[in-house]
Design a protein around this motif. Structure first.
Motif, PDB file in Angstrom:
ATOM      1  N   UNK A 234       0.791  -1.236   0.000  1.00  0.00           N
ATOM      2  CA  UNK A 234       0.000   0.000   0.000  1.00  0.00           C
ATOM      3  C   UNK A 234       0.824   1.288   0.000  1.00  0.00           C
ATOM      4  N   UNK A 235       2.117   1.199   0.314  1.00  0.00           N
ATOM      5  CA  UNK A 235       2.968   2.384   0.293  1.00  0.00           C
ATOM      6  C   UNK A 235       3.905   2.387  -0.925  1.00  0.00           C
ATOM      7  N   UNK A 236       3.516   1.629  -1.929  1.00  0.00           N
ATOM      8  CA  UNK A 236       4.185   1.617  -3.235  1.00  0.00           C
ATOM      9  C   UNK A 236       5.591   1.027  -3.207  1.00  0.00           C
ATOM     10  N   UNK A 237       5.853   0.129  -2.272  1.00  0.00           N
ATOM     11  CA  UNK A 237       7.139  -0.546  -2.178  1.00  0.00           C
ATOM     12  C   UNK A 237       7.004  -1.961  -2.729  1.00  0.00           C
ATOM     13  N   UNK A 238       7.963  -2.358  -3.558  1.00  0.00           N
ATOM     14  CA  UNK A 238       7.915  -3.672  -4.202  1.00  0.00           C
ATOM     15  C   UNK A 238       9.044  -4.568  -3.707  1.00  0.00           C
ATOM     16  N   UNK A 239       8.785  -5.874  -3.776  1.00  0.00           N
ATOM     17  CA  UNK A 239       9.787  -6.885  -3.416  1.00  0.00           C
ATOM     18  C   UNK A 239      10.261  -6.761  -1.973  1.00  0.00           C
ATOM     19  N   UNK A 240       9.407  -6.283  -1.094  1.00  0.00           N
ATOM     20  CA  UNK A 240       9.773  -6.286   0.318  1.00  0.00           C
ATOM     21  C   UNK A 240       9.872  -7.716   0.843  1.00  0.00           C
ATOM     22  N   UNK A 241       9.179  -8.627   0.214  1.00  0.00           N
ATOM     23  CA  UNK A 241       9.340 -10.053   0.494  1.00  0.00           C
ATOM     24  C   UNK A 241      10.064 -10.702  -0.680  1.00  0.00           C
ATOM     25  N   UNK A 242      11.006 -11.567  -0.397  1.00  0.00           N
ATOM     26  CA  UNK A 242      11.625 -12.363  -1.436  1.00  0.00           C
ATOM     27  C   UNK A 242      12.547 -11.595  -2.365  1.00  0.00           C
ATOM     28  N   UNK A 243      12.891 -12.239  -3.462  1.00  0.00           N
ATOM     29  CA  UNK A 243      13.867 -11.794  -4.465  1.00  0.00           C
ATOM     30  C   UNK A 243      15.260 -11.778  -3.837  1.00  0.00           C
ATOM     31  N   UNK A 244      15.642 -10.714  -3.138  1.00  0.00           N
ATOM     32  CA  UNK A 244      16.849 -10.771  -2.316  1.00  0.00           C
ATOM     33  C   UNK A 244      16.509 -10.320  -0.904  1.00  0.00           C
ATOM     34  N   UNK A 245      17.142 -10.952   0.078  1.00  0.00           N
ATOM     35  CA  UNK A 245      17.016 -10.515   1.464  1.00  0.00           C
ATOM     36  C   UNK A 245      17.804  -9.215   1.620  1.00  0.00           C
ATOM     37  N   UNK A 246      17.281  -8.288   2.412  1.00  0.00           N
ATOM     38  CA  UNK A 246      17.800  -6.918   2.421  1.00  0.00           C
ATOM     39  C   UNK A 246      18.526  -6.583   3.728  1.00  0.00           C
ATOM     40  N   UNK A 247      19.756  -6.097   3.546  1.00  0.00           N
ATOM     41  CA  UNK A 247      20.530  -5.640   4.695  1.00  0.00           C
ATOM     42  C   UNK A 247      19.875  -4.420   5.344  1.00  0.00           C
ATOM     43  N   UNK A 248      19.881  -4.408   6.656  1.00  0.00           N
ATOM     44  CA  UNK A 248      19.488  -3.228   7.425  1.00  0.00           C
ATOM     45  C   UNK A 248      20.718  -2.656   8.126  1.00  0.00           C
ATOM     46  N   UNK A 249      20.589  -1.456   8.660  1.00  0.00           N
ATOM     47  CA  UNK A 249      21.720  -0.789   9.293  1.00  0.00           C
ATOM     48  C   UNK A 249      22.103  -1.424  10.627  1.00  0.00           C
TER      49      UNK A 249
END
Length: 265
Positions: free
Chosen positions: A175-190
């Motif tokens: 709903x906030x226009x963000x894509x691939x928050x799940x899957x594809x690549x796991x994302x590093x956080x700070x």
């Protein structure tokens, strides 16, 4: 949970290059972080306030990474595929390079890896920012609901990815226009990772433990099971390791900027 106003999508005027992802303004608000149904490190569920920030609407692509860093380090080559085989240290170097190209003040000291949150440049999201943006006002296991059988319609994961990454933004946005928050690549956080961090984390803009051996990774990857791709699921790994046989091809990232620093840019 506090419902937030409409999210503004923008191609950031301070963007470093044509291949850079557009960004969405994630408005300030409160949410319930964690999940009783996830692992022990995702408990207790606790209320967190997050200040406004900008976030890339998609994962950093190989084209964007190569444009700034001069090399494509990915296994699954494709300009529109997410960059992978990325360690945390490489991701923050990209953040600094993107900041310098856009004539912004870099957030990271590459000698100590400390993050200056007052800088107007690009950085990795905090774990709280990541989950808040991923949930986009929802409380369910996934932003689209609780049914893992529906995950294939919204993410590239072990059940449908055919053992590879896919072009970014080919699945529906949250709903906030963000894509691939799940899957594809796991994302590093700070943040540094601590299994017990939620037991005493700050209620406003938490930034993780002051030190640690690992950094947080969120969202799951093309090789993840549904339970590893929920909004609350936590993972972690060392920020820099020399052995290329450690699953680098599941690690990528996206960038954020302070909304205060981005104002008027």
């Amino acid at each position: 949970m506090k419902r937030c106003p409409i999210v503004l999508l923008l191609a950031c005027a301070a963007s470093a290059g044509a291949a850079d992802p557009p960004m969405a303004l994630i408005p300030a608000g409160e949410f319930m972080m964690g999940s009783e149904g996830a692992g022990a490190d995702a408990r207790p569920v606790h209320r967190v306030y997050v200040s406004a920030f900008y976030m890339d609407t998609r994962e950093v692509t190989q084209a964007s990474y190569e444009e700034l860093m001069g090399v494509n380090i990915s296994k699954f080559e494709g300009d529109d595929n997410p960059v992978e085989q990325v360690r945390w240290n490489q991701a923050v170097r990209y953040c600094n390079a993107r900041s310098r190209a856009a004539k912004l003040r870099p957030c990271y000291d590459e000698g100590t890896w400390a993050c200056d949150f007052s800088a107007d440049g690009y950085r990795l999201p905090t774990e709280a920012e990541w989950e808040y943006a991923c949930r986009a006002g929802t409380r369910t296991a996934y932003w689209f609901g609780d049914d893992p059988q529906k995950l294939g319609s919204f993410a590239w994961f072990r059940g449908n990815a055919s053992k590879t990454t896919h072009a970014v933004a080919t699945k529906p946005a949250n709903p906030w226009n963000l894509r691939d928050m799940y899957g594809n690549v796991a994302e590093w956080c700070n943040d540094f990772y601590a299994a017990d961090y939620y037991q005493g984390s700050p209620a406003r803009d938490p930034r993780g433990p002051e030190r640690g051996m690992k950094r947080v990774i969120r969202g799951g990857s093309w090789n993840s099971r549904p339970e590893q791709c929920t909004s609350a699921a936590r993972a972690a790994d060392a920020p820099s390791l020399p052995d290329v046989c450690l699953g680098y091809d599941v690690y990528g990232f996206r960038c954020v900027r302070s909304a205060a620093g981005a104002a008027g840019k």
